[in-house]
Design an enzyme around this catalytic site. Structure first.
Site, PDB file in Angstrom:
ATOM      1  N   SER A  74       0.854  -1.191   0.000  1.00 26.50           N
ATOM      2  CA  SER A  74       0.000   0.000   0.000  1.00 26.50           C
ATOM      3  C   SER A  74       0.889   1.239   0.000  1.00 26.50           C
ATOM      4  O   SER A  74       2.112   1.149   0.123  1.00 26.50           O
ATOM      5  CB  SER A  74      -0.885   0.010   1.235  1.00 26.50           C
ATOM      6  OG  SER A  74      -0.081   0.325   2.367  1.00 26.50           O
ATOM      7  N   LYS A  75       0.241   2.386  -0.122  1.00 34.53           N
ATOM      8  CA  LYS A  75       0.989   3.648  -0.109  1.00 34.53           C
ATOM      9  C   LYS A  75       1.823   3.775   1.164  1.00 34.53           C
ATOM     10  O   LYS A  75       2.957   4.225   1.130  1.00 34.53           O
ATOM     11  CB  LYS A  75       0.025   4.827  -0.191  1.00 34.53           C
ATOM     12  CG  LYS A  75      -0.188   5.252  -1.615  1.00 34.53           C
ATOM     13  CD  LYS A  75      -0.566   6.707  -1.705  1.00 34.53           C
ATOM     14  CE  LYS A  75      -0.645   7.048  -3.182  1.00 34.53           C
ATOM     15  NZ  LYS A  75      -1.914   7.516  -3.629  1.00 34.53           N
ATOM     16  N   ARG A  76       1.216   3.371   2.256  1.00 33.71           N
ATOM     17  CA  ARG A  76       1.902   3.504   3.538  1.00 33.71           C
ATOM     18  C   ARG A  76       3.175   2.645   3.585  1.00 33.71           C
ATOM     19  O   ARG A  76       4.165   2.988   4.217  1.00 33.71           O
ATOM     20  CB  ARG A  76       0.949   3.107   4.669  1.00 33.71           C
ATOM     21  CG  ARG A  76       1.305   3.654   5.995  1.00 33.71           C
ATOM     22  CD  ARG A  76       0.086   3.753   6.895  1.00 33.71           C
ATOM     23  NE  ARG A  76      -0.950   2.793   6.515  1.00 33.71           N
ATOM     24  CZ  ARG A  76      -1.211   1.672   7.161  1.00 33.71           C
ATOM     25  NH1 ARG A  76      -0.524   1.351   8.218  1.00 33.71           N
ATOM     26  NH2 ARG A  76      -2.178   0.868   6.778  1.00 33.71           N
ATOM     27  N   GLY A  96       5.078   2.019   1.004  1.00 33.80           N
ATOM     28  CA  GLY A  96       6.105   2.493   0.072  1.00 33.80           C
ATOM     29  C   GLY A  96       5.668   2.484  -1.380  1.00 33.80           C
ATOM     30  O   GLY A  96       6.447   2.799  -2.270  1.00 33.80           O
TER      31      GLY A  96
END
Ligand code: GLU
Length: 465
Positions: free
Chosen positions: A239-241, A243
C-alpha cells in the site's frame, strides 16, 4: 533484436512497482542492444495522458532510465484498432453481437441458477438472419473452441489453459466502436515489434486472450515474463503507507536513484547473494529468466541501507549537486569537502544529510534548553569565554587537524579535559549536543563564525538570567 516496452496506464505518476517493471524491460533491452519503448495506455483517460506522460518522463529522467523514440499514446491509435477490427470481421474471425444488456443479464442469471460460470453463449457467432433493430452491436472475436492455449512463460514456466474454461467470445469493440483492453495491447505489441513482454503477474490471465488476438491476425507471439508482485512485510498487497508511492516521492525523501534502482532490481531478482549492483553490473548480469517465482517483500530498512551505501560512495561534486534540491548551496564554501566528508558517513538519506549540513552552516536559531541546563554551568561559561579569547589570538587555523591541535593546547594550558569544553562548544556551534566531529565543525564554521556563535550563546545566557 530484443524489443521491450513499458506500458503504464496513466494514473498521474509513476509508482514503485511500475518502475521495477520498467527497469526490468530497460535492462533486458539495453543488455541485448535492443530497443526499449514507452507506450501510454490512455484509452480510458484521454484527458490525463499528457500530464501522466510528463510525470513518467520526469521520473525516468531522475532515475536515468531512457526510452527510445517518442512515447506512443493509445488514444491516438483508434484508427489503427478500427482497421484491425474490420479485418477480423471481413475474415469472419469476429462478428457483431446484438445482444442487449437485459438479455445478457438474463443469461447470466440463468447460468448462475444452474451454478455455471457466467459466460456469453455464442448466440450471434454464426448468426445469418436480420439483425434486431435499434441495437448498437458490439464486436466479439471468435475464440477457437475446445482449444488449449499454451505458452512458455520465462518465469512461471509452461502455462496451459483450456480456452473454454477461461474465456468466451470476448468483446473487442464496444457498441460505441471503442476497442477493448486486451485487443489493443495485442495489436500494439505486435505493431511495435515487441519481442519480450515483461510485466506484473496480475496480467497473467490476460495473456491467453491476447494470444487469441495474435493468432487471429497471424502476428508473431512475443515471449512473456510475468513478474510476481511486490508485497509488504506482512505479505499483503503493497500500500501507499508501505512504500507504494510516486517515484518522485523517493527523490523528495532523499534517496539516490541508483539506490532505488538497486533496491528494485533485487526485489524479485537475485544473483547469488550479491546485494549491491551498479548499473553496469545490472546490465551485465540481469536476465528475466532469473526473476524469482515467488513474490518479494518490500523492506524499507534495506532501501535505507543501500541509500547510505550509495551516499557514502558518491563523489563530492555529485553530493554537492544533489544537496541543492534540499536547500543546501555550498558550491562556493571553502570547506565543502570537509563538510561532505564528515556527513556522508552518517547520513542515510540526502534529506538527513541536508538537515545536518544546514545545522552546521547556519547559526543556531535556538538552543536545546535541557542541554544548556546540563552543560552550561558557571564554570563551563567561563571556559567558553576563555576559549573565545584564546581563539582570537590564534592565526592559521584551517583544517580540522589545526583545530584539534589548538584545542589540545588550550586544554593543557588550562588543565582541563575535553569533556569540560566539547559539549558547551557544540551547543554554541549548533544549538545542541548532536554533531559530527567537533574539529570538523570548528573547521567548517571557521574562526570568525565560531567567535560569533560563542558570543551569541553568551548573550542568550545573559538574557536568560
Ligand atoms: N497498462 C498495464 C498496467 O499499467 C500494463 C499492460 C502490459 O504491460 O501489458 O498495468
Amino acid at each position: 533484436m530484443v524489443v521491450t516496452r513499458f506500458a503504464p496506464s496513466p494514473t498521474g505518476y509513476l509508482h514503485i512497482g511500475g518502475l521495477r517493471t520498467a527497469l526490468y524491460n530497460y535492462l533486458w533491452a539495453r543488455k541485448n542492444h535492443g530497443k526499449f519503448l514507452l507506450r501510454i495506455e490512455d484509452t480510458d483517460l484521454k484527458r490525463n495522458s499528457k500530464e501522466a506522460a510528463k510525470a513518467i518522463e520526469e521520473a525516468f529522467n531522475w532515475t536515468g532510465l531512457s526510452y527510445d523514440g517518442d512515447p506512443i499514446y493509445q488514444s491516438q491509435r483508434f484508427d489503427i484498432y478500427k482497421e484491425y477490427i474490420q479485418k477480423l470481421l471481413d475474415e469472419n474471425k469476429a462478428y457483431y453481437c446484438y445482444m442487449t444488456k437485459e438479455e445478457l443479464d438474463e443469461l447470466r442469471k440463468e447460468q448462475m441458477a444452474r451454478k455455471e460460470r457466467p459466460r456469453y453463449d455464442g448466440r450471434y457467432r454464426d448468426f445469418k438472419g436480420e439483425p434486431p433493430k435499434g441495437v448498437e452491436p458490439v464486436v466479439r472475436i471468435k475464440v477457437p473452441q475446445g482449444e488449449t492455449i499454451e505458452f512458455e512463460d520465462g518465469i512461471k514456466g509452461k502455462v496451459s489453459v483450456k480456452v473454454d474454461d477461461v474465456m468466451d467470445d470476448f468483446i473487442i469493440a464496444r457498441s460505441d466502436g471503442t476497442p477493448t483492453y486486451n485487443f489493443v495491447v495485442a495489436i500494439d505489441d505486435a505493431l511495435m515489434g515487441i519481442t519480450d513482454v515483461i510485466r506484473g503477474d496480475d496480467h497473467l490471465s490476460n495473456t491467453p486472450k491476447q494470444i487469441v488476438v495474435y493468432k487471429a491476425l497471424g502476428f508473431d507471439i512475443p515471449k512473456f515474463y510475468h513478474v510476481p508482485m511486490i508485497l509488504n512485510p506482512q505479505g499483503k498487497k503493497l500500500s501507499k503507507r508501505d512504500g507504494a508511492m510516486d517515484v518522485m516521492e523517493y527523490k523528495r525523501m532523499g534517496y539516490l536513484p541508483e539506490a532505488l534502482l538497486n533496491f528494485l532490481v533485487r526485489l524479485g531478482w537475485s544473483y547469488g547473494d550479491q546485494e549491491i549492483f551498479s548499473m553496469e553490473e545490472m546490465l551485465r548480469l540481469f536476465d528475466p529468466h532469473d526473476i524469482n517465482k515467488s513474490a518479494s517483500a518490500y523492506n524499507a530498512e534495506k532501501l535505507l541501507w543501500l541509500n547510505a551505501h550509495y551516499i557514502k560512495n558518491a563523489p563530492y561534486e555529485r553530493l554537492i549537486k544533489e544537496l541543492e534540491f534540499f536547500g543546501v548551496h555550498i558550491d562556493d564554501h571553502d570547506k565543502k569537502e570537509i563538510l561532505i566528508d564528515s556527513l556522508k558517513e552518517r547520513s542515510k538519506t540526502l534529506k538527513e544529510m541536508a538537515e545536518a549540513a544546514l545545522k552546521i552552516l547556519k547559526e543556531p536559531a535556538s538552543y536545546d534548553e535541557k542541554a544548556v541546563k546540563k552543560f552550561l554551568k558557571e564554570e563551563n561559561i567561563e571556559i567558553l569565554k576563555k576559549f573565545k579569547e584564546a581563539l582570537k589570538e590564534r592565526e592559521n587555523l584551517h583544517l580540522p587537524v589545526d583545530y584539534e591541535e589548538f584545542v589540545k593546547e588550550f586544554l593543557d594550558k588550562n588543565e582541563l579535559k575535553l569533556k569540560n569544553l566539547a559539549q558547551p562548544l557544540r551547543i554554541a556551534l549548533v544549538g545542541d549536543t548532536v554533531s559530527p566531529s567537533i574539529y570538523d565543525v570548528l573547521s567548517i564554521v571557521g574562526k570568525e563564525g565560531i567567535i560569533k556563535r560563542i558570543e551569541k550563546l553568551l548573550n542568550h545566557l545573559q538574557e536568560e538570567n
